[in-house]
Design a protein around this motif. Sequence first.
Motif, mmCIF file in Angstrom:
data_model
loop_
_atom_site.group_PDB
_atom_site.id
_atom_site.type_symbol
_atom_site.label_atom_id
_atom_site.label_comp_id
_atom_site.label_asym_id
_atom_site.label_seq_id
_atom_site.Cartn_x
_atom_site.Cartn_y
_atom_site.Cartn_z
ATOM 1 N N TYR A 63 0.845 -1.199 0.000
ATOM 2 C CA TYR A 63 0.000 0.000 0.000
ATOM 3 C C TYR A 63 0.882 1.250 0.000
ATOM 4 O O TYR A 63 1.476 1.615 1.024
ATOM 5 C CB TYR A 63 -0.920 -0.001 1.212
ATOM 6 N N LEU A 64 0.976 1.880 -1.150
ATOM 7 C CA LEU A 64 1.823 3.062 -1.301
ATOM 8 C C LEU A 64 0.989 4.213 -1.850
ATOM 9 O O LEU A 64 0.035 3.982 -2.596
ATOM 10 C CB LEU A 64 2.987 2.754 -2.249
ATOM 11 N N PRO A 65 1.314 5.471 -1.479
ATOM 12 C CA PRO A 65 2.418 5.907 -0.644
ATOM 13 C C PRO A 65 2.235 5.525 0.839
ATOM 14 O O PRO A 65 1.116 5.473 1.346
ATOM 15 C CB PRO A 65 2.415 7.433 -0.789
ATOM 16 N N LYS A 66 3.368 5.297 1.482
ATOM 17 C CA LYS A 66 3.391 4.974 2.905
ATOM 18 C C LYS A 66 4.027 6.149 3.644
ATOM 19 O O LYS A 66 5.053 6.660 3.209
ATOM 20 C CB LYS A 66 4.220 3.708 3.118
ATOM 21 N N LEU A 72 4.056 -14.396 -1.259
ATOM 22 C CA LEU A 72 3.241 -14.498 -2.474
ATOM 23 C C LEU A 72 1.788 -14.143 -2.190
ATOM 24 O O LEU A 72 1.103 -13.545 -3.026
ATOM 25 C CB LEU A 72 3.336 -15.909 -3.053
ATOM 26 N N THR A 73 1.314 -14.491 -1.002
ATOM 27 C CA THR A 73 -0.081 -14.173 -0.656
ATOM 28 C C THR A 73 -0.292 -12.672 -0.464
ATOM 29 O O THR A 73 -1.437 -12.217 -0.410
ATOM 30 C CB THR A 73 -0.504 -14.908 0.633
ATOM 31 N N MET A 74 0.808 -11.905 -0.356
ATOM 32 C CA MET A 74 0.696 -10.460 -0.172
ATOM 33 C C MET A 74 0.756 -9.696 -1.501
ATOM 34 O O MET A 74 0.573 -8.475 -1.518
ATOM 35 C CB MET A 74 1.804 -9.957 0.758
ATOM 36 N N LEU A 75 1.054 -10.384 -2.592
ATOM 37 C CA LEU A 75 1.115 -9.717 -3.886
ATOM 38 C C LEU A 75 -0.269 -9.222 -4.279
ATOM 39 O O LEU A 75 -1.257 -9.956 -4.201
ATOM 40 C CB LEU A 75 1.651 -10.667 -4.952
ATOM 41 N N ARG A 76 -0.352 -7.970 -4.705
ATOM 42 C CA ARG A 76 -1.632 -7.376 -5.078
ATOM 43 C C ARG A 76 -1.709 -7.010 -6.562
ATOM 44 O O ARG A 76 -2.766 -6.956 -7.134
ATOM 45 C CB ARG A 76 -1.888 -6.108 -4.239
ATOM 46 N N PRO A 113 8.697 -5.742 -8.851
ATOM 47 C CA PRO A 113 9.982 -5.051 -8.697
ATOM 48 C C PRO A 113 10.340 -4.781 -7.231
ATOM 49 O O PRO A 113 11.520 -4.803 -6.866
ATOM 50 C CB PRO A 113 9.774 -3.739 -9.471
ATOM 51 N N ARG A 114 9.330 -4.538 -6.414
ATOM 52 C CA ARG A 114 9.589 -4.291 -4.998
ATOM 53 C C ARG A 114 10.201 -5.531 -4.345
ATOM 54 O O ARG A 114 11.141 -5.445 -3.557
ATOM 55 C CB ARG A 114 8.273 -3.885 -4.325
#
Length: 506
Positions: free
Chosen positions: A222-225, A468-472, A478-479
């Motif tokens: 979740y960006l911007p942070k 992998l479960t956090m990929l949105r 790249p992050r």
Amino acid sequence: MQASTNPSQSSPVAGSSQVSGRPSVLLINPPITHAQRTGPLGPIIKNLYFNSPPLGIAYIAGLLESKGMRVRLMDAAVEGFSPEETLEKIISWQPDILGLTSTSNFFCNAIELGEAVKNAIPEITTVLGGPHVSSQAEQAMAQHCFDFACIGEGEYTTLDLVETLADQRDPGSVEGIAFRRDGGIHQTARRPLIATLDDLPPPARHLLPLEKYIAQPNDGPYLPKMAMISSRGCPFKCIFCDHGTYGNTYRSFSAPRIVDEMEELVTRYGARDIAFVDSLFMISDKRVRGIITEIHDRGIKVHWTCTIRANIATRELLAMMKEAGCWRVRIGVESGNQQVLDFIKKEVTKEEIREVARSAADLGLHPKAFFMVGHPTETEETIQDSIDFARSLPLTDITVQINTPLPGAPQFEIFRSYGESVSDNLEDYTFWQPVFIPQGLSREKLEKLFRKFYLSFYLRPIIVWRHLTMLRRPSDIPRYARALALLFQRFIKTRVDAVFHTSQQA
């Protein structure tokens, strides 16, 4: 710079008679040198040191601005300015007062900049603040490029000092400073801690290049942070913590004020994630519930993270936090050996840690834990206990650092009785390289266990799956590539280079 021995006739700072009327103030986070950026810790500096703005000087700027003063902020480090470029900008801006902040490991950077500024603008008034000078005022003021030291919380001390210099009054009346007088270092009475934090204006984030602060590569989708502080001080007695700036007295902004700032970060700055970077966000169930209630009452939709204490967090409270937008909790574990935990006065048990980590994981709060290796009573076996403990917990991420006895921390008075100090160079006090080796360990063994901790935790299929479960979205790839590059560069390539260099020397 020599102090005046007659404060009734002149200020103890040469040239400060020019600080009159409404002085201009520049507050600066000093630049990082080329050697630091390209050295062994370059990847750490790039990825971890510049992920949030220097809120300390931003709070000072916010208060000065609210009083009608001319103030600017410069984060020379995140801007990527060289020391020479930083000096050029200071000369072009011509502030009356230059304030520099510094931690212990970057104190040399503050000295280098302070000396360059004094040579270029002899009449400028320089003020040093930050964690290092708050615990080492006399040692810091031995550097004649600094006219004043601001000790402890800086907002009202800086305001008082600036007004005093503008009116050409005796700075000896200002609480919480140190300066040279009559050939020695004069330190005034310590300023009381700010009792009501709500009296402070918000930090002057608008004076900083917020787009240049990049979240850690594994720090969420979740960006911007953006970072914020909701409290100050910590009543706990962990021996590795320095409380020289904010003290042991816990003080909190009110829940409405905290959520006011959250709203500002969302509406004015576009934040999608807010990191509470307090030393102690969760001092009580009641405090956290109050913040959650305020978030719900206003209908704020924003993700956020915070640090929790294992002996305070409950499954019920964590569930409420999740519902209010919290997506990650950070747990200060420090060690997986109970005897070490007791020695460092952590006041938690392994079972409490295990229970809260399990609850957080079950609720989808992606728990992250902080560990340190090299505590005073540490052995190879106790470090292995920490490695095993970390692997046994349902964690998504860890941060492991090397215990570093900072001036001002309780362990600073005793650590030499438990091992060997291998460096007095403050530049080495980074928490990423050994400066203290506990008895029975060697530098090589401690560094090897440090690397093993990271690699044995992250190089497991379960950790890959959890991430992998956090990929949105595709842009998350790249992050994660940046995170893998950091892991490789810091813990694999560095080791290979060291072995190659050693073989070449043989």
